[in-house]
Motif scaffolding. Structure first.
Motif, mmCIF file in Angstrom:
data_model
loop_
_atom_site.group_PDB
_atom_site.id
_atom_site.type_symbol
_atom_site.label_atom_id
_atom_site.label_comp_id
_atom_site.label_asym_id
_atom_site.label_seq_id
_atom_site.Cartn_x
_atom_site.Cartn_y
_atom_site.Cartn_z
ATOM 1 N N ALA A 16 0.533 -1.406 0.018
ATOM 2 C CA ALA A 16 -0.007 -0.092 0.372
ATOM 3 C C ALA A 16 0.804 1.328 0.020
ATOM 4 O O ALA A 16 0.683 1.955 -1.463
ATOM 5 C CB ALA A 16 -0.360 0.015 1.350
ATOM 6 N N ALA A 17 2.101 1.227 0.747
ATOM 7 C CA ALA A 17 2.543 2.797 0.691
ATOM 8 C C ALA A 17 3.723 2.308 -0.680
ATOM 9 O O ALA A 17 3.439 3.419 -0.962
ATOM 10 C CB ALA A 17 4.099 2.320 1.329
ATOM 11 N N ARG A 18 4.006 1.613 -1.041
ATOM 12 C CA ARG A 18 4.475 2.039 -2.468
ATOM 13 C C ARG A 18 3.180 2.545 -3.709
ATOM 14 O O ARG A 18 3.951 3.005 -4.184
ATOM 15 C CB ARG A 18 5.204 0.060 -3.358
ATOM 16 N N PHE A 32 4.889 20.375 -9.762
ATOM 17 C CA PHE A 32 5.973 21.376 -9.613
ATOM 18 C C PHE A 32 7.615 20.866 -10.444
ATOM 19 O O PHE A 32 8.040 21.262 -10.336
ATOM 20 C CB PHE A 32 7.126 20.318 -7.712
ATOM 21 N N GLY A 33 7.083 19.450 -11.259
ATOM 22 C CA GLY A 33 7.874 19.105 -12.520
ATOM 23 C C GLY A 33 8.782 19.063 -11.562
ATOM 24 O O GLY A 33 10.215 19.008 -11.960
ATOM 25 N N VAL A 34 8.789 17.807 -10.514
ATOM 26 C CA VAL A 34 9.715 17.826 -9.703
ATOM 27 C C VAL A 34 9.472 15.938 -9.842
ATOM 28 O O VAL A 34 8.317 15.224 -9.755
ATOM 29 C CB VAL A 34 9.979 18.111 -8.282
ATOM 30 N N VAL A 35 10.497 15.095 -10.061
ATOM 31 C CA VAL A 35 10.451 14.162 -10.180
ATOM 32 C C VAL A 35 11.431 13.466 -8.789
ATOM 33 O O VAL A 35 12.711 13.489 -8.864
ATOM 34 C CB VAL A 35 11.387 13.088 -11.549
ATOM 35 N N GLY A 36 10.549 11.877 -7.833
ATOM 36 C CA GLY A 36 11.080 11.937 -6.576
ATOM 37 C C GLY A 36 12.178 10.277 -6.943
ATOM 38 O O GLY A 36 11.414 9.535 -8.286
ATOM 39 N N ARG A 37 13.030 10.090 -5.984
ATOM 40 C CA ARG A 37 13.192 8.714 -6.184
ATOM 41 C C ARG A 37 12.734 7.820 -4.726
ATOM 42 O O ARG A 37 13.101 8.487 -3.779
ATOM 43 C CB ARG A 37 15.013 8.587 -6.098
ATOM 44 N N LEU A 38 12.753 7.086 -4.547
ATOM 45 C CA LEU A 38 12.589 5.766 -3.858
ATOM 46 C C LEU A 38 13.463 5.052 -3.475
ATOM 47 O O LEU A 38 14.183 4.109 -4.173
ATOM 48 C CB LEU A 38 11.325 5.526 -3.675
ATOM 49 N N TRP A 56 12.769 3.935 4.581
ATOM 50 C CA TRP A 56 12.039 3.919 3.195
ATOM 51 C C TRP A 56 13.016 5.101 3.787
ATOM 52 O O TRP A 56 12.682 6.998 4.295
ATOM 53 C CB TRP A 56 10.880 4.298 2.734
ATOM 54 N N MET A 57 13.486 5.724 2.029
ATOM 55 C CA MET A 57 13.780 7.614 1.424
ATOM 56 C C MET A 57 13.095 8.506 0.500
ATOM 57 O O MET A 57 13.318 7.253 -0.525
ATOM 58 C CB MET A 57 15.107 7.324 2.281
ATOM 59 N N GLU A 58 12.508 9.149 0.435
ATOM 60 C CA GLU A 58 12.078 9.658 -0.497
ATOM 61 C C GLU A 58 13.177 10.726 -1.429
ATOM 62 O O GLU A 58 13.513 11.538 0.083
ATOM 63 C CB GLU A 58 10.897 10.771 -0.531
ATOM 64 N N ARG A 59 13.302 11.328 -2.183
ATOM 65 C CA ARG A 59 14.343 12.216 -2.495
ATOM 66 C C ARG A 59 14.376 13.218 -3.651
ATOM 67 O O ARG A 59 13.397 12.520 -4.322
ATOM 68 C CB ARG A 59 16.056 10.803 -2.935
ATOM 69 N N TYR A 60 14.795 14.361 -3.487
ATOM 70 C CA TYR A 60 13.912 15.462 -4.476
ATOM 71 C C TYR A 60 15.618 15.659 -4.222
ATOM 72 O O TYR A 60 15.301 16.659 -3.466
ATOM 73 C CB TYR A 60 12.767 15.720 -3.780
ATOM 74 N N ASP A 61 15.571 16.395 -5.438
ATOM 75 C CA ASP A 61 16.596 17.264 -6.127
ATOM 76 C C ASP A 61 16.353 18.022 -6.703
ATOM 77 O O ASP A 61 15.207 18.341 -6.960
ATOM 78 C CB ASP A 61 17.218 16.652 -6.932
#
Length: 104
Positions: A16-18, A32-38, A56-61
């Motif tokens: 469910a989290a995924r 926002f035009g931002v692509v996240g990484r999991l 888990w870690m979400e990353r937004y650059d």
């Protein structure tokens, strides 16, 4: 600015989290035009093992200041916030400019 969001997800809620994170990434891209990484912690902590969970870690650059408060709202909207055991922890970092006096 780069933002990192970490939290624990129980094994029972992993699917469910995924799905919720996939929806969150769609929102961040659209709004926002931002692509996240999991990512997932490479070495499970003893706490994760004992509780059948994973960190888990979400990353937004390269995000702007308005992104951070909006991210919290979008995480609630997608259900990610409700699936994070102990809450989501956000940390943002900026680059340190190069030194004007490099070592000789």
């Amino acid at each position: 600015m780069d933002c990192y969001v970490y939290y624990r997800v129980s094994g029972a809620h992993a699917d469910a989290a995924r799905l919720a994170v996939t929806q969150l990434f769609a929102l961040t891209a659209t709004r926002f035009g931002v692509v996240g990484r999991l990512q997932r912690r490479a070495d499970a902590s003893s706490n994760d093992i004992a509780n059948d969970s994973a960190t888990w870690m979400e990353r937004y650059d390269d995000v702007g200041p308005a992104f951070v408060p909006a991210l919290a709202q979008m995480a609630t909207e997608c259900g990610v916030a409700a699936l994070a055991d102990g809450g989501r922890h956000v940390e943002c970092f900026v680059d340190i400019p190069s030194s004007p006096h490099p070592c000789a």
